[in-house]
Design an enzyme around this catalytic site. Structure first.
Site, PDB file in Angstrom:
ATOM      1  N   TRP A 137       0.823  -1.225   0.000  1.00 15.81           N
ATOM      2  CA  TRP A 137       0.000   0.000   0.000  1.00 15.81           C
ATOM      3  C   TRP A 137       0.848   1.261   0.000  1.00 15.81           C
ATOM      4  CZ3 TRP A 137      -4.299  -1.345   4.185  1.00 15.81           C
ATOM      5  CH2 TRP A 137      -5.011  -2.469   3.745  1.00 15.81           C
ATOM      6  N   HIS A 152      12.886  -2.480  -1.372  1.00 18.21           N
ATOM      7  CA  HIS A 152      12.045  -1.911  -2.431  1.00 18.21           C
ATOM      8  C   HIS A 152      12.827  -0.769  -3.097  1.00 18.21           C
ATOM      9  CE1 HIS A 152       8.838   0.106  -4.551  1.00 18.21           C
ATOM     10  NE2 HIS A 152       8.141  -1.012  -4.428  1.00 18.21           N
ATOM     11  N   GLU A 206      11.230  -6.283  -9.553  1.00 17.35           N
ATOM     12  CA  GLU A 206      10.442  -5.078  -9.817  1.00 17.35           C
ATOM     13  C   GLU A 206      11.278  -4.114 -10.651  1.00 17.35           C
ATOM     14  OE1 GLU A 206       7.055  -4.622  -6.698  1.00 17.35           O
ATOM     15  OE2 GLU A 206       8.721  -3.323  -6.196  1.00 17.35           O
ATOM     16  N   GLY A 228       4.513   2.029 -10.959  1.00 14.06           N
ATOM     17  CA  GLY A 228       3.657   3.212 -10.886  1.00 14.06           C
ATOM     18  C   GLY A 228       3.568   3.972 -12.196  1.00 14.06           C
ATOM     19  N   GLY A 264       1.320  -2.446  -6.240  1.00 15.46           N
ATOM     20  CA  GLY A 264       1.096  -1.155  -5.607  1.00 15.46           C
ATOM     21  C   GLY A 264      -0.309  -0.655  -5.904  1.00 15.46           C
ATOM     22  N   GLY A 265      -0.434   0.153  -6.951  1.00 15.83           N
ATOM     23  CA  GLY A 265      -1.685   0.855  -7.255  1.00 15.83           C
ATOM     24  C   GLY A 265      -2.932  -0.035  -7.247  1.00 15.83           C
TER      25      GLY A 265
HETATM   26  P1  13P Z   1       2.624  -0.468  -8.957  1.00 10.61           P
HETATM   27  O1  13P Z   1       1.818  -1.742  -8.968  1.00 10.61           O
HETATM   28  O2  13P Z   1       1.823   0.734  -8.523  1.00 10.61           O
HETATM   29  O3  13P Z   1       3.356  -0.266 -10.250  1.00 10.61           O
HETATM   30  O4  13P Z   1       3.747  -0.635  -7.823  1.00 10.61           O
HETATM   31  C1  13P Z   1       4.549  -1.769  -7.840  1.00 10.61           C
HETATM   32  C2  13P Z   1       5.337  -1.814  -6.595  1.00 10.61           C
HETATM   33  O5  13P Z   1       6.242  -1.028  -6.392  1.00 10.61           O
HETATM   34  C3  13P Z   1       4.965  -2.820  -5.597  1.00 10.61           C
HETATM   35  O6  13P Z   1       5.914  -2.915  -4.594  1.00 10.61           O
END
Ligand code: 13P
Length: 271
Positions: free
Chosen positions: A10, A95, A182, A188, A249-250
């Site tokens: 989150w 991260h 990632e 994002g 994330g989103g």
């Molecule tokens: P998004 O799914 O918003 O691209 O973020 C990925 C993320 O950094 C998860 O840790």
């Protein structure tokens, strides 16, 4: 046998009431699902509130970061034991938003900060070991920036980050970690790494694990993909043989979309 996982990061979102509502939506939708690990990583402030909501369900709690010391004069930091006392089973470590190769934030080519908080590879390694030492499963993130990808450095960066993160761990400890690939440029941004390419780089992650821990070690380790995972691309990602799920994330900020990611993963990868 690897356990597939869908984890919602989150990030710096959700006050207490928003966190509680979101966690309730996840528990109502997928709280009794089996065969896929469902993990929520709220901000520190909401950990206890979310822990209360998920109690009795199959949803598990993660923090987004930790400091490696047990206690002491470390203003602003949170120890591993503080996290387990809140009910955390997992913690995200390394991260990209927490990293910084030189111990300081790194801007990208447009001067946006992409690695914001300066965690070095050594810090990531120390944090992962502190997590393991306290019974937390670290979800260790690795990934290249756009500039690194364009310079042809993707595999080298990812391999070096994996090897550095696992430095000094024995085979049993390595068996207790989760990795997440990632690519920084896909976080994002709405740009997903193409599923075949994500699968290929996760192969590089597994080869690096094998290099450290011995041939075959990676076969049992869950490796996730993260970066703009959404309901409309999750199926093709988790259909790839090396991709065991997502760190999201989103799309984890709405129960409806996150639950869909979980159910598709269960459909494709669940036992
Ligand atoms: P998004 O799914 O918003 O691209 O973020 C990925 C993320 O950094 C998860 O840790």
């Amino acid at each position: 046998m690897r356990v597939p996982m869908m984890a919602g990061n989150w990030k710096m979102n959700c006050d207490l009431d928003e966190a509680e509502a979101l966690a309730k939506g996840v528990v109502e939708g997928v709280g009794s699902i089996e065969g896929v690990a469902v993990v929520l990583a709220p901000p520190f402030t909401a950990l206890e509130r979310v822990a209360n909501v998920i109690t009795g369900s199959n949803v598990k709690l993660s923090a987004q970061n930790l400091y490696w010391k047990a206690s002491g004069a470390y203003t602003g930091e949170v120890s591993p034991k503080m996290l387990t006392s809140c009910g955390c089973a997992y913690v995200i470590v390394g991260h990209s938003e927490r990293r910084g190769r030189f111990g300081v934030p790194e801007p990208d080519m447009t001067d946006d900060l992409i690695r914001v908080f300066g965690d070095t590879d050594a810090a990531v390694n120390t944090k992962a070991k502190a997590a393991l030492g306290t019974g937390l499963t670290p979800i260790i993130c690795v990934g290249e920036t756009l500039a690194e990808r364009e310079a042809g450095l993707t595999d080298a960066i990812v391999r070096d980050q994996v090897i550095a993160a696992l430095e000094g761990m024995d085979a049993a400890q390595i068996n207790g970690v989760i990795l997440a690939y990632e690519p920084v440029w896909a976080i994002g941004t709405g740009k997903t790494c193409e599923s075949v390419e994500a699968n290929r780089v996760i192969g590089v992650v597994r080869a690096a694990i094998d290099w450290v821990a011995g041939a075959g070690a990676a076969a049992d380790i869950t490796v996730l993909y993260g970066g703009s995972v959404k309901p409309d691309n999750v199926r093709e990602l988790v259909e790839q043989p090396e991709i065991d799920g997502g760190l999201v994330g989103g799309a984890s900020l709405k129960a409806g979309s996150f639950n869909e990611l979980v159910t598709v993963t269960k459909e494709v990868r669940g036992s």
